[in-house]
Design an enzyme around this catalytic site. Structure first.
Site, PDB file in Angstrom:
ATOM      1  N   GLY A 208       0.782  -1.232   0.000  1.00 21.00           N
ATOM      2  CA  GLY A 208       0.000   0.000   0.000  1.00 21.00           C
ATOM      3  C   GLY A 208       0.814   1.282   0.000  1.00 21.00           C
ATOM      4  CB  SER A 209       4.284   2.199  -0.866  1.00 14.34           C
ATOM      5  OG  SER A 209       4.444   1.891  -2.223  1.00 14.34           O
TER       6      SER A 209
ATOM      7  CG  MET B 191      -1.558  -7.829  -6.718  1.00 12.65           C
ATOM      8  SD  MET B 191      -0.824  -7.090  -8.190  1.00 12.65           S
ATOM      9  CE  MET B 191      -0.008  -8.520  -8.870  1.00 12.65           C
TER      10      MET B 191
ATOM     11  CG  ASP C  25      -2.118  -3.578 -16.941  1.00 12.42           C
ATOM     12  OD1 ASP C  25      -2.730  -3.043 -15.996  1.00 12.42           O
ATOM     13  OD2 ASP C  25      -1.375  -4.569 -16.777  1.00 12.42           O
TER      14      ASP C  25
ATOM     15  CG  HIS D 159       1.060  -1.212 -15.661  1.00 10.33           C
ATOM     16  ND1 HIS D 159       0.799  -2.468 -15.149  1.00 10.33           N
ATOM     17  CD2 HIS D 159       1.917  -1.399 -16.693  1.00 10.33           C
ATOM     18  CE1 HIS D 159       1.462  -3.369 -15.858  1.00 10.33           C
ATOM     19  NE2 HIS D 159       2.142  -2.745 -16.792  1.00 10.33           N
TER      20      HIS D 159
ATOM     21  CD  GLU E  14       4.854   2.446  -9.218  1.00  5.90           C
ATOM     22  OE1 GLU E  14       3.856   2.150  -8.551  1.00  5.90           O
ATOM     23  OE2 GLU E  14       5.662   1.591  -9.629  1.00  5.90           O
TER      24      GLU E  14
ATOM     25  CG  ASN F  49      -4.023  -0.166 -12.395  1.00  5.44           C
ATOM     26  OD1 ASN F  49      -3.781  -0.352 -11.203  1.00  5.44           O
ATOM     27  ND2 ASN F  49      -3.436  -0.870 -13.345  1.00  5.44           N
TER      28      ASN F  49
ATOM     29  NE  ARG G 228     -10.777 -14.151 -12.994  1.00  9.72           N
ATOM     30  CZ  ARG G 228      -9.678 -13.810 -12.338  1.00  9.72           C
ATOM     31  NH1 ARG G 228      -9.691 -12.773 -11.523  1.00  9.72           N
ATOM     32  NH2 ARG G 228      -8.555 -14.474 -12.495  1.00  9.72           N
TER      33      ARG G 228
ATOM     34  CB  SER H 227       1.358   4.355 -17.336  1.00 13.05           C
ATOM     35  OG  SER H 227       2.504   4.137 -18.126  1.00 13.05           O
TER      36      SER H 227
HETATM   37  C1  GRF Z   1       3.235  -0.808  -7.716  1.00 11.09           C
HETATM   38  O1  GRF Z   1       4.430  -1.072  -8.371  1.00 11.09           O
HETATM   39  C2  GRF Z   1       2.154  -0.527  -8.717  1.00 11.09           C
HETATM   40  O2  GRF Z   1       2.618   0.143  -9.857  1.00 11.09           O
HETATM   41  C3  GRF Z   1       1.691  -1.898  -9.085  1.00 11.09           C
HETATM   42  O3  GRF Z   1       1.725  -2.620  -7.876  1.00 11.09           O
HETATM   43  C4  GRF Z   1       2.699  -2.052  -7.003  1.00 11.09           C
HETATM   44  C5  GRF Z   1       1.992  -1.732  -5.705  1.00 11.09           C
HETATM   45  O4  GRF Z   1       2.879  -1.346  -4.704  1.00 11.09           O
HETATM   46  N1  GRF Z   1       0.404  -1.862  -9.721  1.00 11.09           N
HETATM   47  P1  GRF Z   1       2.312  -0.687  -3.348  1.00 11.09           P
HETATM   48  O5  GRF Z   1       1.377  -1.720  -2.717  1.00 11.09           O
HETATM   49  O6  GRF Z   1       1.607   0.585  -3.700  1.00 11.09           O
HETATM   50  O7  GRF Z   1       3.511  -0.462  -2.500  1.00 11.09           O
END
Ligand code: GRF
Length: 190
Positions: free
Chosen positions: A13-14, A92, A147, A111, A176, A109, A67, A138
């Protein structure tokens, strides 16, 4: 109007933290109303609680690959928080087209690649294997194809001669954490 934002996570969750921190700014135009994870062990949940953001868990495992049933439950929980925007941040799970249709134009999202290059997983290793000079990340609008939705904002990050997937991951994730809040701020004002 201040937009209501839900953030969906599966792991550390960073990116979620960077979004929540950025939304503290009074001129941001959006506020976090929910952090939702698909597993109770997601480390980001504790971080969200510490930041004072309501949390919820919709565990995908009891659905055993159904799903549509998972998405129905997730949609119900998500809707109850009345978000205007849903941010996927390391979430995920792949949604059904039906779920994505319900949030069309409202779901973002992040990516870790320069889309349209390297959709899916292992993006940094694939960029290294291809001998690319630039990696990056992105933010895009979520559409049914994985994506593949329109890119809202993107930043390039140089790939250095001795980079490994780990060193490149570390360099890109710092970007990011700036890109996603900037993209959300623009998106929320639009
Ligand atoms: C990040 O690299 C994001 O781009 C990808 O998953 C990772 C999530 O990392 N979709 P975090 O949980 O936000 O640390």
């Amino acid at each position: 109007m201040t937009k209501r934002v839900a953030i969906l996570i599966s792991g550390s969750g960073s990116n979620m933290v960077s979004l929540v921190e950025a939304m503290k700014s009074p001129d941001f135009g959006a506020k976090p109303v929910l952090v939702l994870a698909n597993k109770a062990e997601a480390a980001g949940l504790e971080k969200a609680k510490a930041l004072g953001v309501p949390t919820a868990v919709v565990d995908h495992r009891p659905y055993k690959g159904d799903r549509a049933a998972f998405d129905t439950e997730l949609h119900e929980v998500l809707s109850s928080y009345k978000p205007d925007i849903v941010c996927l941040a390391g979430f995920m799970r792949i949604f059904t087209p039906e779920l994505i249709e319900k949030w069309a134009g409202k779901m973002l999202n992040i990516h870790p690649a320069l889309l349209p290059k390297y959709k899916g997983l292992n993006t940094h290793q694939r960029a290294l294997d291809a001998g690319d000079a630039m990696g990056g990340c992105s933010v895009h609008i979520v559409t049914p194809e994985l994506d593949a939705g329109p890119v809202v904002k993107q930043v390039e990050v140089p790939i250095l001669p001795n980079d490994t997937a780990d060193t490149l991951t570390a360099r890109v994730i710092k970007e990011e954490h700036k890109l996603y809040p900037a993209a959300l701020k623009e998106f929320a004002k639009a």
